[in-house]
Structures are given as structure tokens and as C-alpha cells.
Design an enzyme around this catalytic site. Structure first.
Site, short mmCIF file in Angstrom:
data_model
loop_
_atom_site.label_atom_id
_atom_site.label_comp_id
_atom_site.label_asym_id
_atom_site.label_seq_id
_atom_site.Cartn_x
_atom_site.Cartn_y
_atom_site.Cartn_z
N SER A 1 10.90 -2.33 -2.82
CA SER A 1 9.64 -2.60 -2.11
C SER A 1 9.79 -3.68 -1.05
O SER A 1 8.80 -4.07 -0.43
CB SER A 1 8.59 -3.06 -3.12
OG SER A 1 9.12 -4.13 -3.88
N THR B 1 5.65 -6.02 -3.44
CA THR B 1 6.00 -7.05 -2.45
C THR B 1 6.45 -8.41 -3.01
O THR B 1 6.09 -8.74 -4.12
CB THR B 1 4.70 -7.27 -1.64
OG1 THR B 1 4.57 -6.20 -0.79
CG2 THR B 1 4.58 -8.56 -0.95
N THR C 1 -0.56 -9.57 -3.08
CA THR C 1 0.24 -8.36 -3.30
C THR C 1 -0.68 -7.25 -3.79
O THR C 1 -1.70 -7.52 -4.42
CB THR C 1 1.39 -8.63 -4.30
OG1 THR C 1 2.12 -7.42 -4.51
CG2 THR C 1 0.88 -9.13 -5.64
N GLY C 2 -0.32 -6.03 -3.44
CA GLY C 2 -1.15 -4.91 -3.87
C GLY C 2 -1.49 -4.00 -2.70
O GLY C 2 -0.73 -3.90 -1.74
N ARG D 1 2.00 2.15 10.17
CA ARG D 1 1.00 1.47 9.35
C ARG D 1 1.40 0.00 9.14
O ARG D 1 2.54 -0.31 8.80
CB ARG D 1 0.89 2.18 8.00
CG ARG D 1 -0.07 1.52 7.00
CD ARG D 1 0.66 0.65 6.02
NE ARG D 1 -0.22 0.20 4.93
CZ ARG D 1 0.14 -0.70 4.03
NH1 ARG D 1 1.34 -1.25 4.07
NH2 ARG D 1 -0.69 -1.06 3.06
N THR E 1 7.73 -7.36 2.79
CA THR E 1 7.55 -6.09 2.09
C THR E 1 8.02 -4.91 2.93
O THR E 1 8.07 -5.00 4.16
CB THR E 1 6.04 -5.88 1.76
OG1 THR E 1 5.89 -4.75 0.90
CG2 THR E 1 5.21 -5.65 3.01
#
Ligand code: SD4
Length: 324
Positions: free
Chosen positions: A79, A184, A235-236, A212, A202
Site C-alpha cells: 500500500s 497507508t 488513513t482509510g 485519482r 501511500t
């Protein structure tokens, strides 16, 4: 779960300087030395490297950059950096940002291809230019100009995973159809003398639409640091969290008197307040104030943040509070 009492800290703000922080809770006690706090399991190596760099005379910015490099260089972390899972077209695109809480300035790169250490490229955007964020082809050319060596970022493992995804006729995409594959590295640290830095790196969401940009390279979202208060990272699901400017919200909540833990939880609660569906969001945040007190929170048990803390020579893994 400890929820913030808004009245308490709104009251605390009235008539006081807005930058005071609240008393530490036992679990997050203030520290006299350096403290490093990083997301997920890769955070431990990052914290330890950061501590070494600081000890051997590096600055806090050096420490956070080199700490994050450990995750970027590791091909087994899918990641971040080298070995990160690619976008829908099979190209690895990296996002990173680093923010210096003294100068109140950040350097960031978004959708960077072919360079495994976007945090280091972002650091040079900070040091060598008057810009804050470079993206895509411009970021690529800047990295070349700065002497970074381009390379293939796909590993045999990440290529295999992409080919499997591609071959699956029912594969998930991001055309309004979220997938769930991320992890991340977000990192915050202090030198123990009130200086704060936040960094984040990330490969973003696997199979993302090319171009993106997630929350990680955006100042105020993936990173925020202010020596007067503290620092935060996130993060997420960056597509969701960008809309809440997570890191700056947390730092501003701390500035109004909340502890880092209260500020993290307040942010997640705010997300639910605006949309109850966010109870199931993949969202987790970390924060530290300029006294080395820390906080960490996850929205829900399905995305439960494990994080690494380095303090006074001790490295440990901890599990964040989860709200739902
Ligand atoms: C993103 N927030 O690009 C990043 C991914 C991440 O844990 O943090 N994953 O949306």
C-alpha cells in the site's frame, strides 16, 4: 470509549489563549523526549528509523522522511511505495506529503509514477520550491531534475495481483463502487522540544481510476502540523475523508483545548453527525500534541487501526479506540 465533552472545551477556550492543550490522560502521558507515532504495522520500523535519525543528529523532518522511507522501500508492503498496488491500468501512482510545524509549510506530490520515495520528493518540493504540491507529469519531471532514479514500481507480487483483478469479470472498480484494500503510512512526531512534523505516504486505493488523488498528499487531510498545537495524520478511505479535512480539523480541535484522543474521536463523530452511514466508514486517525501526548481512533471494528508508538527508547504496538 472516551467522548469529548464539547461544553468542557468550549468553556476552556472562552477567556483563554486558544492554543492551550488539555491535561494528559494517563495512557497518553506527556513526554520530555522525542515521540513518534505511526499507523499500522509498518509504523514500528518507521518509528525506530526516525528515532535513529534524530539521535544521530538529523532534524525532525529528516527523521519523519527517513522513517517513512522504510515503508516505501519495503516490497512486501502493498500500500506504499515500491510494491504498492497499481491503479486500474496497472500503473503505480504514489501520493505523499510532509509538513513542518515550525515553518507551517508542507511539500507534497500526487500521482507520482516511477519513483519509490514520494515523501522524499515532497520534502524537496518543500525545501527547493515555493510550491506546496506537484502532481502527475510535473511531479515526475521534478523528481528527475532532483536526481531521483526512475524505476519500475511493480513487483512480481503486485503485478500478479493486478492481473488477477483484471481477469476477474466481477472485479470491483471505483466507478461509485468502493473497494477495500489499503493501509497507508501516516506518521507524526515531536523532537521533545515542541517541534512537530507530520508525514504520509501511500500508493492510494488499489485499482483506483488513473489520476485519482487521495487525502494523503493534501495538506490538512493526510497531514497537518503546527508547533503551537500538534500534528495529525489519517488513513482509510481518502475519497471520503478528504471531505472532512481530517488532520487540520483534529489539530484545530486540540487548539481549542481537547486532548489528542478527544480530538481524534471528535473528528470521527463529526463524520457520523453529517452522515450516519459513515459509521461503517473505513477511517482512522492519529494525533499528537506538542507535549508528546498522543491519540488514535478508528471509526469501526472492521477497519481497526493498529499503530506503533516510539517513546523514551521503547517501541510498541497499540490498538486504537474504535467508535462503532
Ligand atoms: C487513500 N487514504 O489514498 C489513502 C489510503 C489509505 O489506509 O490510507 N489507506 O485514500
Amino acid at each position: 470509549m472516551h467522548t469529548i465533552n464539547r461544553r468542557t472545551f468550549v468553556k476552556a477556550v472562552a477567556g483563554t489563549a486558544a492554543l492551550a492543550v488539555s491535561e494528559p490522560r494517563a495512557a497518553t502521558a506527556a513526554s520530555s523526549g522525542a515521540v513518534f507515532l505511526s499507523t499500522w504495522v509498518q509504523g514500528k520500523a518507521a518509528n525506530e528509523r526516525a528515532a535513529e535519525v534524530l539521535k544521530s543528529g538529523g532534524t525532525l523532518l529528516d527523521a519523519i522522511e527517513k522513517g517513512i522511507n522504510t515503508a516505501e522501500d519495503d516490497p512486501n508492503i502493498t500500500s506504499v511505495g515500491y510494491g504498492g498496488l497499481p491503479n486500474a491500468e496497472g500503473e503505480v501512482e504514489l501520493d505523499a506529503a510532509i509538513m513542518d510545524g515550525t515553518r507551517h509549510r508542507a511539500g507534497a506530490v500526487a500521482s507520482l509514477r516511477k519513483f519509490k520515495n514520494p515523501i522524499s520528493v515532497g520534502r524537496l518540493v518543500l525545501e527547493k520550491t515555493r510550491h506546496t504540491t506537484l502532481a502527475g507529469d510535473g511531479a515526475f519531471r521534478f523528481a528527475l531534475q532532483m536526481g531521483f532514479r526512475p524505476q519500475q514500481l511493480l513487483t512480481p507480487e503486485s503485478l500478479k495481483k493486478w492481473l488477477e483483478w483484471k481477469a476477474d469479470p466481477k472485479h470491483q472498480t471505483f466507478w461509485l463502487n468502493p473497494t477495500d484494500n489499503h493501509d497507508t503510512i501516516g506518521m507524526v512526531g515531536t523532537d521533545g522540544k515542541g517541534h512537530m512534523v507530520s508525514g504520509c505516504s501511500t500508493s492510494g486505493l488499489a485499482w483506483k481510476i488513473p489520476g485519482r488523488v487521495g487525502d494523503s498528499p493534501l495538506v490538512g487531510c493526510g497531514v497537518y502540523a503546527d508547533d503551537n498545537v500538534g500534528a495529525a495524520s489519517a488513513t482509510g478511505d481518502g475519497d471520503l475523508m478528504t471531505n472532512y479535512c481530517t488532520s487540520v480539523s483534529i489539530v484545530h480541535t486540540m487548539a481549542r483545548g481537547a486532548s489528542p484522543q478527544e480530538a481524534c474521536e471528535e473528528l470521527l463523530q463529526q463524520m457520523v453527525k453529517t452522515d450516519p452511514a459513515n459509521r461503517s466508514a473505513e477511517a482512522a486517525v492519529i494525533a499528537m500534541n506538542n507535549r508528546g501526548e498522543i491519540g488514535a481512533a478508528s471509526m469501526q471494528k472492521g477497519f481497526h487501526l493498529k499503530y506503533a508508538l516510539w517513546r523514551e527508547g521503547q517501541s510498541q504496538f497499540l490498538e486504537s479506540v474504535k467508535l462503532y
